[in-house]
Design a protein around this motif. Structure first.
Motif, mmCIF file in Angstrom:
data_model
loop_
_atom_site.group_PDB
_atom_site.id
_atom_site.type_symbol
_atom_site.label_atom_id
_atom_site.label_comp_id
_atom_site.label_asym_id
_atom_site.label_seq_id
_atom_site.Cartn_x
_atom_site.Cartn_y
_atom_site.Cartn_z
ATOM 1 N N PHE A 141 90.859 -60.481 106.467
ATOM 2 C CA PHE A 141 90.246 -61.534 107.226
ATOM 3 C C PHE A 141 89.973 -62.863 106.587
ATOM 4 O O PHE A 141 90.393 -64.031 106.643
ATOM 5 C CB PHE A 141 88.784 -61.466 107.992
ATOM 6 C CG PHE A 141 88.049 -62.196 108.613
ATOM 7 C CD1 PHE A 141 88.492 -62.406 110.100
ATOM 8 C CD2 PHE A 141 87.265 -63.252 108.196
ATOM 9 C CE1 PHE A 141 87.794 -63.452 110.883
ATOM 10 C CE2 PHE A 141 86.531 -64.280 108.862
ATOM 11 C CZ PHE A 141 86.949 -64.413 110.255
ATOM 12 N N ALA A 142 89.521 -62.583 105.232
ATOM 13 C CA ALA A 142 89.057 -63.725 104.355
ATOM 14 C C ALA A 142 90.361 -64.315 103.923
ATOM 15 O O ALA A 142 90.341 -65.387 103.497
ATOM 16 C CB ALA A 142 88.213 -63.235 103.205
ATOM 17 N N GLU A 143 91.129 -63.382 103.293
ATOM 18 C CA GLU A 143 92.679 -64.075 102.663
ATOM 19 C C GLU A 143 93.287 -64.785 103.584
ATOM 20 O O GLU A 143 94.380 -65.324 103.166
ATOM 21 C CB GLU A 143 93.285 -62.731 102.325
ATOM 22 C CG GLU A 143 92.651 -62.035 101.026
ATOM 23 C CD GLU A 143 93.592 -60.530 100.631
ATOM 24 O OE1 GLU A 143 94.147 -60.383 101.360
ATOM 25 O OE2 GLU A 143 93.262 -60.217 99.598
ATOM 26 N N TYR A 144 93.198 -64.560 104.838
ATOM 27 C CA TYR A 144 94.104 -65.503 105.930
ATOM 28 C C TYR A 144 94.006 -66.901 105.712
ATOM 29 O O TYR A 144 94.996 -67.519 105.673
ATOM 30 C CB TYR A 144 93.609 -64.939 107.352
ATOM 31 C CG TYR A 144 94.064 -65.724 108.609
ATOM 32 C CD1 TYR A 144 95.294 -65.296 109.049
ATOM 33 C CD2 TYR A 144 93.435 -66.832 108.921
ATOM 34 C CE1 TYR A 144 95.877 -66.451 110.020
ATOM 35 C CE2 TYR A 144 93.960 -67.855 109.988
ATOM 36 C CZ TYR A 144 95.308 -67.415 110.577
ATOM 37 O OH TYR A 144 95.451 -68.289 111.451
ATOM 38 N N TYR A 145 92.600 -67.331 105.317
ATOM 39 C CA TYR A 145 92.595 -68.806 105.372
ATOM 40 C C TYR A 145 93.169 -69.357 104.044
ATOM 41 O O TYR A 145 93.850 -70.397 104.333
ATOM 42 C CB TYR A 145 91.090 -69.120 105.594
ATOM 43 C CG TYR A 145 90.601 -68.669 106.690
ATOM 44 C CD1 TYR A 145 90.760 -69.318 108.115
ATOM 45 C CD2 TYR A 145 89.906 -67.443 107.041
ATOM 46 C CE1 TYR A 145 90.294 -68.967 109.238
ATOM 47 C CE2 TYR A 145 89.525 -67.013 107.930
ATOM 48 C CZ TYR A 145 89.577 -67.777 109.345
ATOM 49 O OH TYR A 145 89.139 -67.404 110.525
ATOM 50 N N PRO A 146 92.854 -68.919 102.774
ATOM 51 C CA PRO A 146 91.932 -67.918 102.442
ATOM 52 C C PRO A 146 90.263 -68.575 102.202
ATOM 53 O O PRO A 146 90.081 -69.816 102.182
ATOM 54 C CB PRO A 146 92.345 -67.675 100.945
ATOM 55 C CG PRO A 146 93.145 -68.967 100.383
ATOM 56 C CD PRO A 146 93.579 -69.655 101.764
ATOM 57 N N ALA A 147 89.449 -67.819 102.476
ATOM 58 C CA ALA A 147 87.893 -68.029 102.327
ATOM 59 C C ALA A 147 87.544 -67.510 101.020
ATOM 60 O O ALA A 147 87.670 -66.397 100.660
ATOM 61 C CB ALA A 147 87.192 -67.685 103.262
#
Length: 371
Positions: free
Chosen positions: A120-126
């Motif tokens: 989830f976090a790596e998607y943006y990444p955040a």
């Protein structure tokens, strides 16, 4: 008679010819033009995408529709008569017995640490940027800015371990706060409570902060009003009249920690809704009736990059600033609350000025405290 018959036959011939011509036009090149235009305007995802990126997209897509999926699954369960007694007991538990949303005692560290949240976090990444240590011998109130459309950066940072919060601040137990209505949604409530998400009610804030040192709450201060001004390249914060979270911090002797999340406003586009427009009036009316509002936003889709309700892949960096120490006071005066608020805004502004050239290079304007 023969003349009339010839005229009728001629008319039919013309009508048939005209119809054949129109059908030919419809089934010919003109029909392909809208399709070609559609393909030209939509940026479709290529067929060869790394498996890891597909997993990231899938996790974010599931989270984006989790609330709707929970309602659908519950309604499907309601269609099974044998389950009705259990479902009735579950609803009674939700609405009249379970007080967990007001105490934050359903946090499950193992659930917050699942691999899916890393995707989830790596998607943006955040990511998280820590400016200083926070000792775990006191409670904390984190103020998160800006709200954005949904607050995906707040979820990644304070409701999961994907950005390494517990490693950065050992001994501190974060509780991201959200609307109480979210805890009335069957199944969905169980997921968010396992992440440590709790109710944003005053009682909930008091219960969590009073439960011992190291307890922390995260309030997305701007709320629904700020979400209406969330647009890429902007940072318009609703903060001037938000004194409640500061009063709560003073009453419990909790240090105030400003958090500015660069990129939070960039992951969605929003339809024009300036003050005075019909859309804005309707959104504010909806907010006054239900306690939240519905920004008219759009992002990308699972199979394309520019049409859908999923957030764009744009970097989110949550900068956790320096704490503002407050003296505990059960009944703080308005002057004391406003004094602490000025210190809070100064620290938030310092964070913006320090990192804006690094994390907000494409900004359209500077930080603004609008209300």
């Amino acid at each position: 008679m023969d003349k009339g018959h010839d005229l009728t036959t001629f008319s039919r011939t013309i009508s048939a010819s005209s119809l054949r011509g129109r059908l030919t036009k419809l089934t010919g090149a003109p029909l392909r033009r809208p399709v070609a235009a559609l393909h030209a305007s939509i940026n479709f995802v290529p067929t060869k995408i790394p498996r890891k990126r597909r997993l990231q997209t899938m996790v974010v897509a599931v989270w984006s529709v989790l609330l709707v999926m929970s309602c659908f699954v519950f309604l499907m369960l309601c269609s099974i008569p044998a389950l009705w007694p259990f479902l009735v007991m579950y609803l009674i538990w939700i609405f009249w017995i379970d007080k967990s949303p007001a105490y934050g005692n359903r946090l499950a560290p193992w659930f917050r640490s699942l691999k899916i949240w890393q995707y989830f976090a790596e998607y943006y990444p955040a990511s998280l940027l820590k400016e200083c240590d926070l000792p775990a011998d006191r409670p904390y109130v984190f103020g998160y800015h800006p709200h954005g459309i949904i607050g995906m950066g707040a979820l990644a940072t304070f409701a999961t371990e994907a950005t390494g919060f517990s490693k950065a601040f050992p001994g501190i137990k974060p509780h991201l706060l959200t609307l109480t209505n979210n805890f009335h949604i069957p199944l969905y409530r169980e997921v968010i409570m396992s992440l440590g998400i709790s109710s944003v009610s005053r009682d909930s804030c008091s219960n969590i902060l009073s439960s011992g040192p190291g307890q922390a709450i995260t309030i997305v201060v701007g709320g629904a009003a700020e979400s209406l001004s969330a647009r890429p390249g902007t940072a318009d914060l609703t903060l001037k009249r938000r004194l409640g979270f500061i009063k709560v911090a003073i009453q419990h002797g909790a240090d105030l920690v400003p958090v500015f999340s660069f990129g939070e406003n960039d992951i969605y586009n929003q339809m024009p809704n300036e003050k005075g427009t019909t859309i804005y009036v309707l959104q504010k009316k909806f907010q006054s009736m239900f306690g939240f509002t519905l920004p008219l936003f759009h992002g990308r889709g699972m199979l394309n990059y520019n049409l859908g309700l999923m957030p764009y892949r744009r970097r989110i960096v949550s900068v956790i600033g320096r704490p503002i120490h407050v003296q505990r006071c059960e009944k703080p005066s308005l002057e004391e609350i406003e004094r602490v608020q000025r210190l809070y805004i100064e620290e938030l502004t310092r964070i913006w000025n320090t990192y804006k050239d690094e994390f907000a290079k494409t900004r359209l304007r500077e930080l603004s405290i609008v209300d």
